[in-house]
Design an enzyme around this catalytic site. Structure first.
Site, PDB file in Angstrom:
ATOM      1  N   HIS A   1      -2.666 -11.535  -1.632  1.00 34.98           N
ATOM      2  CA  HIS A   1      -2.993 -12.529  -0.610  1.00 34.98           C
ATOM      3  C   HIS A   1      -4.440 -12.968  -0.800  1.00 34.98           C
ATOM      4  O   HIS A   1      -5.121 -12.508  -1.734  1.00 34.98           O
ATOM      5  CB  HIS A   1      -2.703 -11.986   0.792  1.00 34.98           C
ATOM      6  CG  HIS A   1      -3.428 -10.715   1.140  1.00 34.98           C
ATOM      7  ND1 HIS A   1      -4.805 -10.608   1.176  1.00 34.98           N
ATOM      8  CD2 HIS A   1      -2.974  -9.474   1.470  1.00 34.98           C
ATOM      9  CE1 HIS A   1      -5.157  -9.392   1.528  1.00 34.98           C
ATOM     10  NE2 HIS A   1      -4.054  -8.667   1.694  1.00 34.98           N
TER      11      HIS A   1
ATOM     12  N   HIS B   1      -7.244 -10.430  -1.513  1.00 33.59           N
ATOM     13  CA  HIS B   1      -7.350 -10.009  -2.916  1.00 33.59           C
ATOM     14  C   HIS B   1      -7.897 -11.165  -3.753  1.00 33.59           C
ATOM     15  O   HIS B   1      -8.728 -10.973  -4.637  1.00 33.59           O
ATOM     16  CB  HIS B   1      -5.981  -9.607  -3.484  1.00 33.59           C
ATOM     17  CG  HIS B   1      -5.229  -8.617  -2.645  1.00 33.59           C
ATOM     18  ND1 HIS B   1      -3.961  -8.861  -2.171  1.00 33.59           N
ATOM     19  CD2 HIS B   1      -5.575  -7.396  -2.182  1.00 33.59           C
ATOM     20  CE1 HIS B   1      -3.543  -7.819  -1.472  1.00 33.59           C
ATOM     21  NE2 HIS B   1      -4.507  -6.917  -1.453  1.00 33.59           N
TER      22      HIS B   1
ATOM     23  N   CYS C   1      -3.318  10.269   6.021  1.00 31.81           N
ATOM     24  CA  CYS C   1      -2.663   8.983   6.273  1.00 31.81           C
ATOM     25  C   CYS C   1      -2.191   8.429   4.944  1.00 31.81           C
ATOM     26  O   CYS C   1      -3.007   8.169   4.051  1.00 31.81           O
ATOM     27  CB  CYS C   1      -3.614   7.988   6.948  1.00 31.81           C
ATOM     28  SG  CYS C   1      -2.871   6.337   7.001  1.00 31.81           S
TER      29      CYS C   1
ATOM     30  N   CYS D   1      -3.626   4.912   3.989  1.00 27.66           N
ATOM     31  CA  CYS D   1      -4.987   4.897   3.407  1.00 27.66           C
ATOM     32  C   CYS D   1      -5.048   5.739   2.144  1.00 27.66           C
ATOM     33  O   CYS D   1      -6.030   5.667   1.415  1.00 27.66           O
ATOM     34  CB  CYS D   1      -6.023   5.498   4.345  1.00 27.66           C
ATOM     35  SG  CYS D   1      -6.146   4.790   5.957  1.00 27.66           S
TER      36      CYS D   1
ATOM     37  N   CYS E   1      -3.987   6.606  13.010  1.00 30.02           N
ATOM     38  CA  CYS E   1      -4.926   6.058  12.017  1.00 30.02           C
ATOM     39  C   CYS E   1      -5.344   4.672  12.517  1.00 30.02           C
ATOM     40  O   CYS E   1      -4.489   3.844  12.823  1.00 30.02           O
ATOM     41  CB  CYS E   1      -4.240   5.952  10.655  1.00 30.02           C
ATOM     42  SG  CYS E   1      -5.048   4.748   9.593  1.00 30.02           S
TER      43      CYS E   1
ATOM     44  N   HIS F   1      -3.785   1.783  10.223  1.00 28.51           N
ATOM     45  CA  HIS F   1      -2.334   1.615  10.075  1.00 28.51           C
ATOM     46  C   HIS F   1      -1.548   1.885  11.353  1.00 28.51           C
ATOM     47  O   HIS F   1      -0.337   1.658  11.390  1.00 28.51           O
ATOM     48  CB  HIS F   1      -1.823   2.497   8.923  1.00 28.51           C
ATOM     49  CG  HIS F   1      -2.407   2.083   7.605  1.00 28.51           C
ATOM     50  ND1 HIS F   1      -3.566   2.615   7.098  1.00 28.51           N
ATOM     51  CD2 HIS F   1      -2.022   1.137   6.732  1.00 28.51           C
ATOM     52  CE1 HIS F   1      -3.865   2.033   5.963  1.00 28.51           C
ATOM     53  NE2 HIS F   1      -2.950   1.129   5.717  1.00 28.51           N
TER      54      HIS F   1
ATOM     55  N   LYS G   1      -7.519  -9.095  11.638  1.00 32.64           N
ATOM     56  CA  LYS G   1      -7.378  -8.670  10.258  1.00 32.64           C
ATOM     57  C   LYS G   1      -6.046  -9.200   9.733  1.00 32.64           C
ATOM     58  O   LYS G   1      -5.065  -9.193  10.474  1.00 32.64           O
ATOM     59  CB  LYS G   1      -7.387  -7.136  10.231  1.00 32.64           C
ATOM     60  CG  LYS G   1      -7.637  -6.562   8.876  1.00 32.64           C
ATOM     61  CD  LYS G   1      -7.768  -5.060   8.939  1.00 32.64           C
ATOM     62  CE  LYS G   1      -7.547  -4.516   7.535  1.00 32.64           C
ATOM     63  NZ  LYS G   1      -7.621  -3.084   7.441  1.00 32.64           N
TER      64      LYS G   1
ATOM     65  N   LYS H   1       0.519  -7.680   7.291  1.00 31.65           N
ATOM     66  CA  LYS H   1       1.917  -8.088   7.225  1.00 31.65           C
ATOM     67  C   LYS H   1       2.563  -7.967   8.589  1.00 31.65           C
ATOM     68  O   LYS H   1       3.356  -8.796   8.997  1.00 31.65           O
ATOM     69  CB  LYS H   1       2.656  -7.221   6.204  1.00 31.65           C
ATOM     70  CG  LYS H   1       2.344  -7.616   4.790  1.00 31.65           C
ATOM     71  CD  LYS H   1       3.075  -6.746   3.803  1.00 31.65           C
ATOM     72  CE  LYS H   1       2.439  -5.397   3.681  1.00 31.65           C
ATOM     73  NZ  LYS H   1       3.034  -4.522   2.679  1.00 31.65           N
TER      74      LYS H   1
HETATM   75  N1  MSP Z   1      -6.541   0.499  -4.524  1.00 29.92           N
HETATM   76  C1  MSP Z   1      -7.697   0.545  -3.722  1.00 29.92           C
HETATM   77  C2  MSP Z   1      -8.934   0.234  -4.539  1.00 29.92           C
HETATM   78  C3  MSP Z   1      -9.167   1.122  -5.714  1.00 29.92           C
HETATM   79  S1  MSP Z   1     -10.515   0.587  -6.663  1.00 29.92           S
HETATM   80  C4  MSP Z   1     -10.830   1.827  -7.662  1.00 29.92           C
HETATM   81  C5  MSP Z   1      -7.599  -0.473  -2.588  1.00 29.92           C
HETATM   82  N2  MSP Z   1      -6.731  -1.461  -2.757  1.00 29.92           N
HETATM   83  S2  MSP Z   1      -6.457  -2.634  -1.697  1.00 29.92           S
HETATM   84  O1  MSP Z   1      -5.469  -3.473  -2.306  1.00 29.92           O
HETATM   85  O2  MSP Z   1      -6.129  -2.088  -0.422  1.00 29.92           O
HETATM   86  O3  MSP Z   1      -7.768  -3.379  -1.477  1.00 29.92           O
HETATM   87  C6  MSP Z   1      -8.427  -3.934  -2.575  1.00 29.92           C
HETATM   88  C7  MSP Z   1      -9.578  -4.779  -2.147  1.00 29.92           C
HETATM   89  O4  MSP Z   1      -9.119  -5.914  -1.413  1.00 29.92           O
HETATM   90  C8  MSP Z   1     -10.579  -4.040  -1.277  1.00 29.92           C
HETATM   91  O5  MSP Z   1     -11.883  -4.283  -1.780  1.00 29.92           O
HETATM   92  C9  MSP Z   1     -10.404  -4.680   0.059  1.00 29.92           C
HETATM   93  O6  MSP Z   1     -11.609  -4.691   0.754  1.00 29.92           O
HETATM   94  C10 MSP Z   1      -9.991  -6.091  -0.344  1.00 29.92           C
HETATM   95  N3  MSP Z   1      -9.343  -6.793   0.751  1.00 29.92           N
HETATM   96  C11 MSP Z   1      -8.129  -6.534   1.314  1.00 29.92           C
HETATM   97  N4  MSP Z   1      -7.961  -7.388   2.374  1.00 29.92           N
HETATM   98  C12 MSP Z   1      -9.052  -8.169   2.529  1.00 29.92           C
HETATM   99  C13 MSP Z   1      -9.388  -9.260   3.341  1.00 29.92           C
HETATM  100  N5  MSP Z   1      -8.623  -9.667   4.328  1.00 29.92           N
HETATM  101  N6  MSP Z   1     -10.553  -9.922   3.054  1.00 29.92           N
HETATM  102  C14 MSP Z   1     -11.332  -9.608   1.964  1.00 29.92           C
HETATM  103  N7  MSP Z   1     -11.021  -8.582   1.198  1.00 29.92           N
HETATM  104  C15 MSP Z   1     -10.028  -7.698   1.585  1.00 29.92           C
HETATM  105  O7  MSP Z   1      -8.323  -0.333  -1.616  1.00 29.92           O
END
Ligand code: MSP
Length: 648
Positions: free
Chosen positions: A27, A30, A141, A144, A159, A162, A312, A315
């Protein structure tokens, strides 16, 4: 916010994003970090440095095991499918990563085994083993993938991220002796050898260190889907140890010395991350690297979060905006630009889809796109569409040149400070300055007054300014800038930012070729937010039960009357019959259907919807239509089933 600079350019940079949990679908949260890393990496190259850009997916852990089981597939099938959707999303956003790491790659798994073996064989400076065996008891959790303390939980014991009750786990684990490395990590951060940016985040990490941290567990006993520890295969590497290692395994740790030396040891390492994973990156990761005898990262930049309508993205709330939605609405380059420019990189920002539309229209359609169209139009009208001679510059042109040069310099500084949004502001300021210059010089009046020489200088100067923008904006808008540069008779890909520091570059007499608007103005759609949310792919969290679905009454309805709603381009008011009953429905279909063509059609409607008012008119139901991008087709019934028939 004041930002520290990363050290001198003309060097090697290694730029990384976090690896994304593969159980999720990509999304804009990411997309945000990935586009930022892409822009940074492309910019560094434009500034004369080498850059290696890594992204990837985090694929192990109990969360994956459970999700695979629920969907009736193997964990490998699940991760293959989901990893591909991240790759597809990055391809769609024109991301040019040098490598895509997956933690289920054999290469990664082997290298992780080498790393943990190395740690297992190492002793701390005070002579204790780095890895030791212990008993872990705690609240875990799965969402997380981490242990939580009582302090972390909500009042109801859930948590906070979640909203589920963590499980009480007790098992044999191996531990990493973090406590032996905390002083070294603090020194690295305090001295600035490891830069944590923005500064507030540095203070946050130092606060965590002051508070004290415990050794952490690096293995799990009950997890199947993970990398077995070579010295005790009954245990799997903890997902965070597995995941953090990606930054070194992807560039050859343990299997390609040359590549590893070049990109890890010989480069400035820049990790881009979100605030939720700060502790792992700023404390655990440097400690692991120190223990393994490896260099620590140079910079960790913590970007902000996207929230949608104050919440935030999640889903379960159904407010997730996918990268596809943004690209469908605005096109690839504009989506890239918009993602990074709604708010500064180090702060959170609340957005609604409407805001994207406003920003698109004001920056891209107006300040840049319209400038290009009107300059080309006047050049066509007065110089047969050929680039006019530069003539003799006056103070106005000299001032403009100074402005452009200092903007190029600002772009450099902002990239050094890892602030892509600042670089975009710098080139947008050039667009606005060019518009001011253009309006002040009034080239249309020069044409009328018969002053072709001055007219030529003004148009030529504006075209040169636009060319400078095409260099500075290139990392954000690669495809549009290529088109723009080809129009101006330049090579499509700029070689260096230096090209944006001169107003004497274009070839006189070359023909301007652009035949359509670069960024057509877009209308703000009423239902943009809803549409975006609808396009979120199904996931475990937004599946509904048969009982839930059975509550929705879908019925065949015959359209009795249809007419446009006054003062809107989009809405039609329909009267439909459902058997004996009649309903009034207001629907946003006027751009797709003429009112009179609908009369007599049998359509499908939701008949038990709570009434709502649209433009002051009550709508008592909803009709079903298939929609993709701008195309919409009503679902109609072509048989002799009467109105009122149920759909099941
Ligand atoms: N898998 C771990 C990271 C391991 S790195 C060695 C993880 N994955 S994640 O998919 O949950 O999140 C990845 C990144 O996406 C994180 O830096 C997180 O902050 C970012 N984001 C997820 N949702 C976000 C927003 N809504 N806005 C901006 N970034 C966010 O954590």
């Amino acid at each position: 916010m004041r930002r520290r600079r990363i050290s001198s350019l003309s060097r090697s940079f290694y730029v990384t994003t976090p690896i994304y949990y593969v159980n999720d679908r990509p999304h804009i949260g990411h997309g945000y970090c990935t586009v930022a890393a892409d822009v940074l990496s492309r910019y560094l190259r434009l500034l004369g440095s080498d850059s290696y850009f890594l992204t990837g997916t985090d694929e192990h852990g109990s969360k994956i095991e459970k999700a695979a089981e629920a969907s009736g597939v193997t964990p490998q099938q699940l991760v293959d499918d989901h990893a591909q959707s991240f790759k597809d999303s990055w391809k769609m956003l024109d991301i040019q990563n040098d490598y895509f790491v997956r933690t289920t790659d054999a290469r990664h798994e082997e290298a992780v085994k080498k790393l943990v073996t190395k740690l297992h064989e190492t002793t701390t400076p005070d002579g204790k083993s780095v890895i030791y065996e212990g008993e872990y008891k705690g609240l875990y959790c799965i969402g997380c993938e981490k242990f939580l303390t009582e302090k972390d939980l909500t009042e109801d014991g859930l948590c906070p991220d979640h909203l589920v009750k963590p499980e009480l786990l007790s098992e044999k684990n191996y531990f990493f002796r973090l406590t032996s490395y905390l002083d070294q990590v603090r020194d690295l951060i305090e001295s600035g050898k490891l830069k944590i940016l923005p500064k507030e985040r540095k203070n946050e990490v130092l606060g965590l260190l002051r508070h004290g941290l415990d050794d952490f567990s690096i293995s799990r006993e009950k997890v199947q889907w993970g990398i077995p520890l070579p010295f005790d295969p009954s245990q799997k590497a903890y997902v965070w140890v597995d995941a953090l290692s990606n930054y070194i395994t992807a560039i050859g740790y343990g299997d390609d010395r040359t590549s590893f030396d070049r990109w890890w040891k010989g480069s400035e390492i820049v990790h881009l991350i979100g605030k939720d994973i700060l502790k792992f990156h700023a404390i655990f990761w440097p400690a692991i690297l120190i223990a393994a005898g490896e260099k620590t990262p140079d910079t960790i930049f913590i970007h902000g979060y996207f929230t949608v309508d104050g919440q935030k993205m999640s889903k379960s709330l159904g407010n997730v905006i996918s990268n596809e939605t943004l690209v469908e609405l605005f096109g690839v380059d504009s989506a890239r630009y918009l993602l990074l420019n709604m708010f500064p990189f180090g702060t959170d920002g609340n957005i609604r889809l409407d805001d994207f539309f406003r920003k698109y229209n004001s920056d891209l359609a107006n300040d840049l796109g319209n400038l290009v169209s009107r300059t080309i139009k006047l050049t066509r009208g007065n110089f047969k569409g050929k680039i006019p001679p530069a003539g003799t510059p006056t103070d106005d042109e000299k001032d403009l040149l100074q402005f452009v040069k200092s903007a190029a310099d600002r772009c450099k500084q902002q990239i050094e400070a890892i602030n892509p949004n600042g670089a975009a502001n710098a080139f947008m300021s050039v667009c606005r300055e060019l518009n001011r210059y253009f309006d002040a010089q009034k080239p249309w009046a020069l044409a009328k007054e018969g002053k072709p020489e001055r007219l030529a200088t003004v148009l030529r100067t504006t075209l040169e300014g636009i060319r400078c923008v095409s260099v500075m904006a290139y990392p954000f808008l690669p495809e549009k800038c290529r088109t723009l540069r080809e129009t101006l008779g330049c090579v499509p890909d700029p070689k260096s930012i230096g090209e944006a520091e001169s107003l004497e570059f274009l070839v006189e007499g070359a023909e301007l070729k652009l035949d359509k608007a670069l960024f057509p103005r877009l209308e703000l759609p009423d239902e943009a937010v809803k549409e975006a949310v609808d396009s979120a792919p199904p996931s475990d969290d937004n599946l509904i039960s048969i009982e839930d679905f059975a509550r929705v009454q879908l019925r065949v309805a015959e359209v009795l009357e249809a007419e446009p709603v006054p003062k809107t381009d989009k809405l039609l008011r329909l009267q439909v019959a459902i058997g004996e009953n009649k309903l009034q429905i207001v629907a946003g279909i006027a751009e797709h259907y003429k009112a009179e063509d609908l009369i007599g059609k049998k359509i499908i409607v939701v008949a038990n919807l709570k009434p709502a008012k649209l433009r002051g008119i009550e709508s008592q139901g909803m009709l079903l239509a298939a929609k993709k991008g701008k195309k919409l087709t009503l679902l109609t019934i072509e048989t002799d089933l009467p109105s009122g028939a149920t759909i099941s």
